[in-house]
Design an enzyme around this catalytic site. Structure first.
Site, mmCIF file in Angstrom:
data_model
loop_
_atom_site.group_PDB
_atom_site.id
_atom_site.type_symbol
_atom_site.label_atom_id
_atom_site.label_comp_id
_atom_site.label_asym_id
_atom_site.label_seq_id
_atom_site.Cartn_x
_atom_site.Cartn_y
_atom_site.Cartn_z
ATOM 1 N N GLN A 157 1.861 -6.052 -3.269
ATOM 2 C CA GLN A 157 2.319 -6.180 -1.881
ATOM 3 C C GLN A 157 3.592 -5.333 -1.695
ATOM 4 O O GLN A 157 3.791 -4.382 -2.419
ATOM 5 C CB GLN A 157 2.554 -7.651 -1.476
ATOM 6 C CG GLN A 157 1.281 -8.466 -1.344
ATOM 7 C CD GLN A 157 0.695 -8.902 -2.677
ATOM 8 O OE1 GLN A 157 1.374 -9.568 -3.449
ATOM 9 N NE2 GLN A 157 -0.543 -8.560 -2.936
ATOM 10 N N LYS A 201 1.780 2.232 -5.082
ATOM 11 C CA LYS A 201 2.331 1.688 -6.345
ATOM 12 C C LYS A 201 1.415 1.999 -7.527
ATOM 13 O O LYS A 201 1.874 2.384 -8.596
ATOM 14 C CB LYS A 201 2.515 0.159 -6.227
ATOM 15 C CG LYS A 201 3.479 -0.267 -5.133
ATOM 16 C CD LYS A 201 3.519 -1.755 -4.943
ATOM 17 C CE LYS A 201 2.267 -2.366 -4.361
ATOM 18 N NZ LYS A 201 1.961 -1.998 -2.964
ATOM 19 N N GLY A 204 -4.625 -4.260 -3.795
ATOM 20 C CA GLY A 204 -5.609 -3.222 -4.095
ATOM 21 C C GLY A 204 -4.833 -1.979 -4.464
ATOM 22 O O GLY A 204 -4.195 -1.379 -3.600
ATOM 23 N N HIS A 205 -4.822 -1.630 -5.722
ATOM 24 C CA HIS A 205 -4.031 -0.495 -6.208
ATOM 25 C C HIS A 205 -4.981 0.634 -6.605
ATOM 26 O O HIS A 205 -5.809 0.468 -7.503
ATOM 27 C CB HIS A 205 -3.147 -0.920 -7.393
ATOM 28 C CG HIS A 205 -2.107 -1.938 -7.000
ATOM 29 N ND1 HIS A 205 -1.201 -2.460 -7.880
ATOM 30 C CD2 HIS A 205 -1.829 -2.514 -5.799
ATOM 31 C CE1 HIS A 205 -0.420 -3.314 -7.238
ATOM 32 N NE2 HIS A 205 -0.786 -3.363 -5.970
ATOM 33 N N ASP A 254 0.808 -1.232 0.000
ATOM 34 C CA ASP A 254 0.000 0.000 0.000
ATOM 35 C C ASP A 254 0.836 1.275 0.000
ATOM 36 O O ASP A 254 0.424 2.306 0.541
ATOM 37 C CB ASP A 254 -0.976 0.017 1.212
ATOM 38 C CG ASP A 254 -1.858 -1.215 1.223
ATOM 39 O OD1 ASP A 254 -2.191 -1.704 0.128
ATOM 40 O OD2 ASP A 254 -2.200 -1.683 2.326
HETATM 41 P P1 GDP Z 1 -0.850 0.403 -3.540
HETATM 42 O O1 GDP Z 1 -1.427 -0.890 -3.104
HETATM 43 O O2 GDP Z 1 0.624 0.486 -3.299
HETATM 44 O O3 GDP Z 1 -1.194 0.780 -4.954
HETATM 45 O O4 GDP Z 1 -1.489 1.524 -2.598
HETATM 46 P P2 GDP Z 1 -3.041 1.628 -2.129
HETATM 47 O O5 GDP Z 1 -3.838 2.104 -3.258
HETATM 48 O O6 GDP Z 1 -3.479 0.370 -1.464
HETATM 49 O O7 GDP Z 1 -2.916 2.683 -0.967
HETATM 50 C C1 GDP Z 1 -2.408 3.956 -1.178
HETATM 51 C C2 GDP Z 1 -3.495 4.962 -0.773
HETATM 52 O O8 GDP Z 1 -2.912 6.245 -0.646
HETATM 53 C C3 GDP Z 1 -4.583 5.117 -1.810
HETATM 54 O O9 GDP Z 1 -5.777 5.494 -1.152
HETATM 55 C C4 GDP Z 1 -4.086 6.261 -2.682
HETATM 56 O O10 GDP Z 1 -5.133 6.958 -3.334
HETATM 57 C C5 GDP Z 1 -3.429 7.132 -1.642
HETATM 58 N N1 GDP Z 1 -2.264 7.903 -2.075
HETATM 59 C C6 GDP Z 1 -1.291 7.591 -2.962
HETATM 60 N N2 GDP Z 1 -0.339 8.541 -2.974
HETATM 61 C C7 GDP Z 1 -0.729 9.480 -2.078
HETATM 62 C C8 GDP Z 1 -0.143 10.701 -1.609
HETATM 63 O O11 GDP Z 1 0.937 11.107 -2.006
HETATM 64 N N3 GDP Z 1 -0.840 11.386 -0.646
HETATM 65 C C9 GDP Z 1 -2.034 10.961 -0.161
HETATM 66 N N4 GDP Z 1 -2.626 11.682 0.785
HETATM 67 N N5 GDP Z 1 -2.603 9.824 -0.576
HETATM 68 C C10 GDP Z 1 -1.947 9.088 -1.517
HETATM 69 P P1 IMO Z 2 -0.967 -4.174 -2.284
HETATM 70 O O1 IMO Z 2 -0.529 -4.706 -3.619
HETATM 71 C C1 IMO Z 2 -1.013 -4.665 2.049
HETATM 72 C C2 IMO Z 2 -1.054 -8.749 3.606
HETATM 73 C C3 IMO Z 2 -2.309 -9.219 4.309
HETATM 74 C C4 IMO Z 2 -1.729 -10.232 5.266
HETATM 75 C C5 IMO Z 2 -0.596 -10.851 4.474
HETATM 76 C C6 IMO Z 2 -0.966 -12.152 3.798
HETATM 77 O O2 IMO Z 2 -2.264 -3.462 -2.312
HETATM 78 O O3 IMO Z 2 0.130 -3.404 -1.630
HETATM 79 P P2 IMO Z 2 -2.527 -12.862 1.777
HETATM 80 O O4 IMO Z 2 -3.899 -12.434 1.392
HETATM 81 O O5 IMO Z 2 -1.486 -12.545 0.741
HETATM 82 O O6 IMO Z 2 -2.471 -14.269 2.230
HETATM 83 O O7 IMO Z 2 -2.174 -11.980 3.074
HETATM 84 O O8 IMO Z 2 -0.239 -9.896 3.485
HETATM 85 N N1 IMO Z 2 -1.273 -8.226 2.224
HETATM 86 C C7 IMO Z 2 -1.209 -6.924 1.914
HETATM 87 N N2 IMO Z 2 -1.030 -5.843 2.689
HETATM 88 N N3 IMO Z 2 -1.112 -4.524 0.707
HETATM 89 C C8 IMO Z 2 -1.272 -5.611 -0.082
HETATM 90 O O9 IMO Z 2 -1.249 -5.522 -1.422
HETATM 91 C C9 IMO Z 2 -1.366 -6.874 0.510
HETATM 92 N N4 IMO Z 2 -1.545 -8.125 0.034
HETATM 93 C C10 IMO Z 2 -1.474 -8.948 1.104
HETATM 94 O O10 IMO Z 2 -2.965 -8.156 4.957
HETATM 95 O O11 IMO Z 2 -1.155 -9.552 6.366
HETATM 96 MG MG MG Z 3 -2.919 -1.615 -1.793
#
Ligand code: GDP
Ligand code: IMO
Ligand code: MG
Length: 422
Positions: free
Chosen positions: A223, A16, A40-41, A13
């Site tokens: 991840q 990416k 979840g991106h 998270d």
């Molecule tokens: P990913 O899994 O690495 O793609 O990241 P996620 O989407 O799960 O989580 C990142 C969260 O932070 C999302 O809600 C994005 O919309 C938000 N986000 C990304 N970059 C920024 C930033 O620079 N500032 C803020 N406030 N939110 C951001």
């Molecule tokens: P993105 O791509 C954050 C965590 C889960 C759990 C562990 C194992 O959005 O960054 P799994 O479902 O793979 O068996 O879970 O890994 N986990 C993540 N945490 N971002 C993710 O993906 C994750 N994918 C799995 O919360 O602790």
């Molecule tokens: Mg994510």
């Protein structure tokens, strides 16, 4: 041509999806190399928000091809849902979304097993997203899995039934969990229609041919490196190689073909699910980070655990990945702090170390913090790096020194354009 890589350096998270979407116009192809619907991106642009789980984050750039690589595990039901979301927004994906025949399939019984296995672990549970990731990769390495290329084979139903029976046998060893198998199976078989309609390719040949033809490829990680099956905080990890090495296995790319490795880190740190997190905050600062950063899981909605940035942890994952440039995200979340902290070392049983200890769960491990004066004002992207407050610039320069890696971009908001190039 070489393959550039974007991956997360913490526990996932890191942002990416946003960075892949932003950089995608510099490439011809975006390819996901591991993970599955546990990811979840989030992408935000033109007032819209999208969360992608299986589909690569280059899909909204109309000239790009997007490959779901062989290292990914696919739940056709989730994939279909994502595709419906694209259709509803008039995104033309038909000839631009390809899937590798060697990618493994998540069956309904894999999710069932995931839930039962977590229930059996009780307090020790990993906090899995319950998407069936672990059981599917177990069947892959156990040489029992079903792959995308199998769905058109004459004996596909037999193979499916055999694997399902094996799973039902295993499930007898676990506590009962609620699961409507018949209903889930129907949805699964119905969703295969959408999967069949995608262009299936031998991803390794396809990608290498594209590279020979001069196409530029960006590999998208899911991840984070601390969730890597080999190098993460085992057993609180996911079941794939999330580090750069995973690109080679997950796409069929030779190590000599890896180019830039762009590592993403938040300006602080989060984790969702169980497992050690030494810089975690349990106080008002942690609560503030969660609120200000909207730190709730993009896949499960669970509140994310929040804490300070951990430099020994980042040095470790920079080393493992061969990171050539860093992107610092969510720096805006720190805008209101008077002071911020970073762990610069670990105290392990009285001795200071810049390395991560073998097991972060062990007693006697304490992060050593340094405190930095913060900037207490907004950091608008329009003003660029030179227009940033001096305290913010000093902090970034200090991070570069500590991490011995250049920071090339700073993200200051969730929207596509909220980005400062350094
Ligand atoms: P990913 O899994 O690495 O793609 O990241 P996620 O989407 O799960 O989580 C990142 C969260 O932070 C999302 O809600 C994005 O919309 C938000 N986000 C990304 N970059 C920024 C930033 O620079 N500032 C803020 N406030 N939110 C951001
Ligand atoms: P993105 O791509 C954050 C965590 C889960 C759990 C562990 C194992 O959005 O960054 P799994 O479902 O793979 O068996 O879970 O890994 N986990 C993540 N945490 N971002 C993710 O993906 C994750 N994918 C799995 O919360 O602790
Ligand atoms: Mg994510």
């Amino acid at each position: 041509m070489k393959v550039d890589v974007i991956l997360g350096l913490q526990w996932g998270d890191e942002g990416k999806g946003k960075i892949v979407d932003y950089l995608a116009p510099n490439y011809d192809i975006v390819a996901r190399f591991q993970g599955g619907p546990n990811a979840g991106h989030t992408l935000k642009f033109d007032g819209k928000k999208f969360v992608l789980h299986t589909v690569p984050s280059g899909i909204f750039r109309s000239d790009l091809l997007n490959l779901i690589g062989n290292g990914v595990v696919i739940d056709p039901v989730t994939l279909e849902r994502e595709i419906k979301g694209l259709e509803a927004n008039n995104i033309d994906y038909k000839d631009r979304l390809l899937v590798a025949r060697k990618a493994h399939l998540i069956l309904p019984t894999h999710r069932y097993l995931d839930a039962a296995s977590e229930a059996a672990k009780g307090k020790e549970k990993i906090g899995s997203t319950l998407k069936g990731i672990g059981p599917t990769y177990m069947d892959k390495t156990g040489r029992n899995g079903l792959r995308v290329g199998d769905i058109d084979l004459p004996d596909f139903q037999e193979k499916y039934d055999a694997l399902k029976e094996k799973h039902l046998g295993l499930l007898k060893q676990y506590p009962d969990v609620d699961f409507d198998l018949a209903g889930e199976e129907k949805k699964w078989f119905d969703s295969l229609k959408t999967l069949r309609a995608l262009k299936a390719v031998d991803g390794e040949y396809w990608l290498n041919d594209q590279m020979k033809a001069g196409k530029r490829v960006l590999a998208e990680g899911a991840q984070g490196s601390m969730l890597d099956i080999d190098f993460g905080t085992y057993p609180f990890v996911t079941s794939s190689n999330t580090v750069t090495a995973g690109v080679c296995n997950g796409l069929g790319i030779a190590p000599s073909k890896i180019g830039e490795v762009i590592g993403i880190t938040k300006a602080y740190c989060t984790r969702v699910g169980g497992g050690p997190f030494p810089t975690e905050l349990f106080d008002a600062d942690g609560e503030f980070l969660r609120k200000e950063g909207a730190e709730f899981g993009a896949t499960t909605g669970r509140p994310r655990r929040c804490g300070w940035i951990d430099l020994p942890q980042l040095r470790y994952t920079i080393m493992l990945n061969g990171v050539t440039q860093l992107v610092l995200t969510k720096i805006d979340v720190l805008n209101k702090f008077a002071e911020i902290k970073a762990a610069t070392a670990y105290n392990v049983n009285g001795e200071e170390s810049r390395n991560l200890p073998y097991d972060l769960c062990m007693d006697g491990i304490e992060p050593v913090y340094r405190t930095y004066t913060a900037w207490q004002q907004d950091v608008p992207a329009e003003k660029g790096f030179d227009g940033m407050p001096q305290t913010a610039k000093d902090y970034i320069i200090e991070l570069e020194k500590e991490l011995e890696t250049p920071i090339t971009m700073i993200s200051v908001g969730p929207e596509r354009e909220a980005l400062i190039k350094c």
